[in-house]
Design an enzyme around this catalytic site. Structure first.
Site, mmCIF file in Angstrom:
data_model
loop_
_atom_site.group_PDB
_atom_site.id
_atom_site.type_symbol
_atom_site.label_atom_id
_atom_site.label_comp_id
_atom_site.label_asym_id
_atom_site.label_seq_id
_atom_site.Cartn_x
_atom_site.Cartn_y
_atom_site.Cartn_z
ATOM 1 N N SER A 21 86.308 -28.452 -119.921
ATOM 2 C CA SER A 21 86.192 -28.266 -121.491
ATOM 3 C C SER A 21 84.991 -29.089 -122.101
ATOM 4 O O SER A 21 84.551 -30.330 -121.488
ATOM 5 C CB SER A 21 87.363 -29.128 -121.865
ATOM 6 N N THR A 71 94.995 -26.108 -125.282
ATOM 7 C CA THR A 71 94.048 -25.345 -125.134
ATOM 8 C C THR A 71 95.159 -24.612 -124.123
ATOM 9 O O THR A 71 96.231 -24.848 -123.931
ATOM 10 C CB THR A 71 92.843 -25.539 -124.618
ATOM 11 N N LYS A 75 99.034 -23.424 -126.321
ATOM 12 C CA LYS A 75 98.846 -23.172 -127.580
ATOM 13 C C LYS A 75 100.031 -22.640 -128.469
ATOM 14 O O LYS A 75 100.142 -22.964 -129.358
ATOM 15 C CB LYS A 75 97.771 -22.088 -127.875
ATOM 16 N N ASP A 112 90.967 -22.095 -134.876
ATOM 17 C CA ASP A 112 90.070 -21.037 -134.151
ATOM 18 C C ASP A 112 89.242 -20.024 -134.914
ATOM 19 O O ASP A 112 88.333 -20.058 -134.874
ATOM 20 C CB ASP A 112 90.997 -20.395 -132.983
ATOM 21 N N GLY A 140 94.947 -13.647 -128.312
ATOM 22 C CA GLY A 140 95.019 -14.721 -129.282
ATOM 23 C C GLY A 140 93.710 -14.909 -129.849
ATOM 24 O O GLY A 140 93.624 -15.015 -131.025
ATOM 25 N N GLY A 253 79.839 -17.413 -128.449
ATOM 26 C CA GLY A 253 81.360 -18.047 -128.926
ATOM 27 C C GLY A 253 80.937 -19.521 -128.879
ATOM 28 O O GLY A 253 81.730 -20.254 -129.382
HETATM 29 P P1 ATR Z 1 92.957 -14.572 -125.324
HETATM 30 O O1 ATR Z 1 94.082 -15.532 -125.970
HETATM 31 O O2 ATR Z 1 91.418 -15.315 -124.948
HETATM 32 O O3 ATR Z 1 92.513 -13.426 -126.429
HETATM 33 P P2 ATR Z 1 94.349 -12.860 -123.943
HETATM 34 O O4 ATR Z 1 95.398 -13.098 -124.770
HETATM 35 O O5 ATR Z 1 94.647 -12.761 -122.425
HETATM 36 O O6 ATR Z 1 93.274 -14.004 -124.186
HETATM 37 O O7 ATR Z 1 93.741 -11.400 -124.202
HETATM 38 C C1 ATR Z 1 92.577 -10.682 -123.573
HETATM 39 C C2 ATR Z 1 92.304 -9.440 -124.190
HETATM 40 O O8 ATR Z 1 91.289 -8.847 -123.200
HETATM 41 C C3 ATR Z 1 93.452 -8.720 -124.175
HETATM 42 O O9 ATR Z 1 93.283 -7.711 -125.454
HETATM 43 C C4 ATR Z 1 93.065 -7.553 -123.027
HETATM 44 O O10 ATR Z 1 93.650 -6.358 -123.369
HETATM 45 P P3 ATR Z 1 95.293 -5.812 -123.140
HETATM 46 O O11 ATR Z 1 96.200 -6.158 -124.141
HETATM 47 O O12 ATR Z 1 94.989 -4.367 -122.518
HETATM 48 O O13 ATR Z 1 95.633 -6.713 -121.589
HETATM 49 C C5 ATR Z 1 91.640 -7.491 -123.080
HETATM 50 N N1 ATR Z 1 91.358 -7.252 -121.556
HETATM 51 C C6 ATR Z 1 91.733 -7.664 -120.353
HETATM 52 N N2 ATR Z 1 91.210 -7.029 -119.288
HETATM 53 C C7 ATR Z 1 90.406 -6.046 -119.767
HETATM 54 C C8 ATR Z 1 89.888 -4.984 -119.398
HETATM 55 N N3 ATR Z 1 89.464 -4.717 -117.889
HETATM 56 N N4 ATR Z 1 89.247 -3.949 -120.229
HETATM 57 C C9 ATR Z 1 89.296 -4.283 -121.558
HETATM 58 N N5 ATR Z 1 90.169 -5.240 -122.039
HETATM 59 C C10 ATR Z 1 90.662 -6.225 -121.298
#
Ligand code: ATR
Length: 288
Positions: A21, A71, A75, A112, A140, A253
């Site tokens: 972090s 984190t 969360k 966020d 998220g 980011g």
């Molecule tokens: P965060 O809280 O950081 O947003 P998350 O909740 O795990 O993390 O979300 C990850 C995002 O990346 C999701 O929208 C996921 O899509 P799915 O709903 O289909 O899981 C997306 N994601 C993960 N792997 C992916 C891939 N190979 N191609 C496109 N999108 C992907």
């Protein structure tokens, strides 16, 4: 006449893992810059103990913490221990900041989305109603981004997600419950969805260190569009590199990370801190 020293305060980041972090760097920089007495520390709390998070929060309160950031993976798990939930955290169903009051009560916030929108303002994107916005991802990060964009005035958000059902469910909930103008677009149509957009946001995990690049063709995106990635490791994802090569303005980011920290610091230490060039340079140096 000697001035009274500021009271000592402690805050931290609770998560698992937390070794990577950058939040301690950010908050401890501000503690020193504003001449405050305090520390911001890492709080590694494992997710697998049923009482771990509850005990950790109670322990922090007993030790007089001003509060903490939360984190992954805490969360959402922290919600039951919060006495007062701010409206954004409520809509998100997740908190990233806890504030402990003198009377022992705990308030929960989610900064966020604020951090994301502020990071766009910093690079000059201030009119959020100026055109359609495409958001990729429905996790998220995407939810925080969309709520904050809507609060900032966005009129049309097109949402595409690898699992179409998640985009459809999120769009429905956002429209029906929050009045946020989100329309689900099939993942297969994500490249065409860029047509006419003023802003593109990658809120998927694709392009993050150790992950493959996001599979997206930018041809339909107007060159005036800002291309933004919530990822900051690496600072330049393949998406941002491709967008830069086309001539787009881009933002990563890191600005979201720095800006989400500001209201939390204010709540604990009483000063709304500034993101100085020096802080940005220190944060950037951690990527070398
Ligand atoms: P965060 O809280 O950081 O947003 P998350 O909740 O795990 O993390 O979300 C990850 C995002 O990346 C999701 O929208 C996921 O899509 P799915 O709903 O289909 O899981 C997306 N994601 C993960 N792997 C992916 C891939 N190979 N191609 C496109 N999108 C992907």
């Amino acid at each position: 006449m000697a001035t009274t020293p500021a009271p000592y305060k402690v805050a931290g980041i609770m998560g698992w893992p937390v070794g990577q972090s950058r939040s301690p760097l950010i908050h401890n920089y501000w503690i020193a810059k504003y001449g405050l007495e305090g520390d911001y520390i890492r709080l590694p709390v494992k997710p697998d103990s049923p009482t771990g998070l509850k005990d950790a929060i109670a322990g922090m309160r007993a030790m007089g913490f001003a509060g903490c950031n939360l984190t992954m993976p805490h969360k959402t798990a922290a919600l039951p221990f919060v006495d007062h939930l701010d409206p954004m955290a409520k809509r998100m169903g997740a908190v990233n900041t806890l504030v402990f009051a003198e009377d022992g009560s705990i308030s929960g916030y989610n900064n966020d989305g604020f951090g994301y929108v502020e990071s766009l303002r910093e690079v000059g994107y201030t009119d959020f109603a100026k055109g359609p916005i495409t958001v990729l991802g429905a996790g998220g990060a995407a939810r925080a981004v969309m709520l904050a964009l809507a609060d900032a005035g966005a009129k049309e958000i097109r949402l595409a997600n690898r699992t179409d059902a998640n985009a459809v469910a999120t769009a429905q909930k956002f429209t029906d419950e929050f009045g946020v103008p989100v329309r689900a677009v099939p993942w297969a149509d994500r490249c065409q969805a860029l047509d006419g957009c003023a802003l593109l946001v990658n809120a998927t995990s694709q392009g993050m260190y150790g992950q493959p690049a996001l599979n997206l063709v930018l041809d339909a995106l107007p060159l005036a569009a800002l291309v933004s990635d919530v990822i900051y490791v690496p600072l330049e994802t393949p998406l941002l590199a491709a967008a830069k090569a086309r001539g787009h303005q881009t933002t990563n980011g890191l600005g979201m990370l720095l800006n989400q920290a500001r209201p939390a610091f204010k709540a604990w230490f009483g000063v709304m801190p500034e993101i100085t060039d020096e802080l940005r340079a220190k944060a950037l140096a951690t990527f070398q």
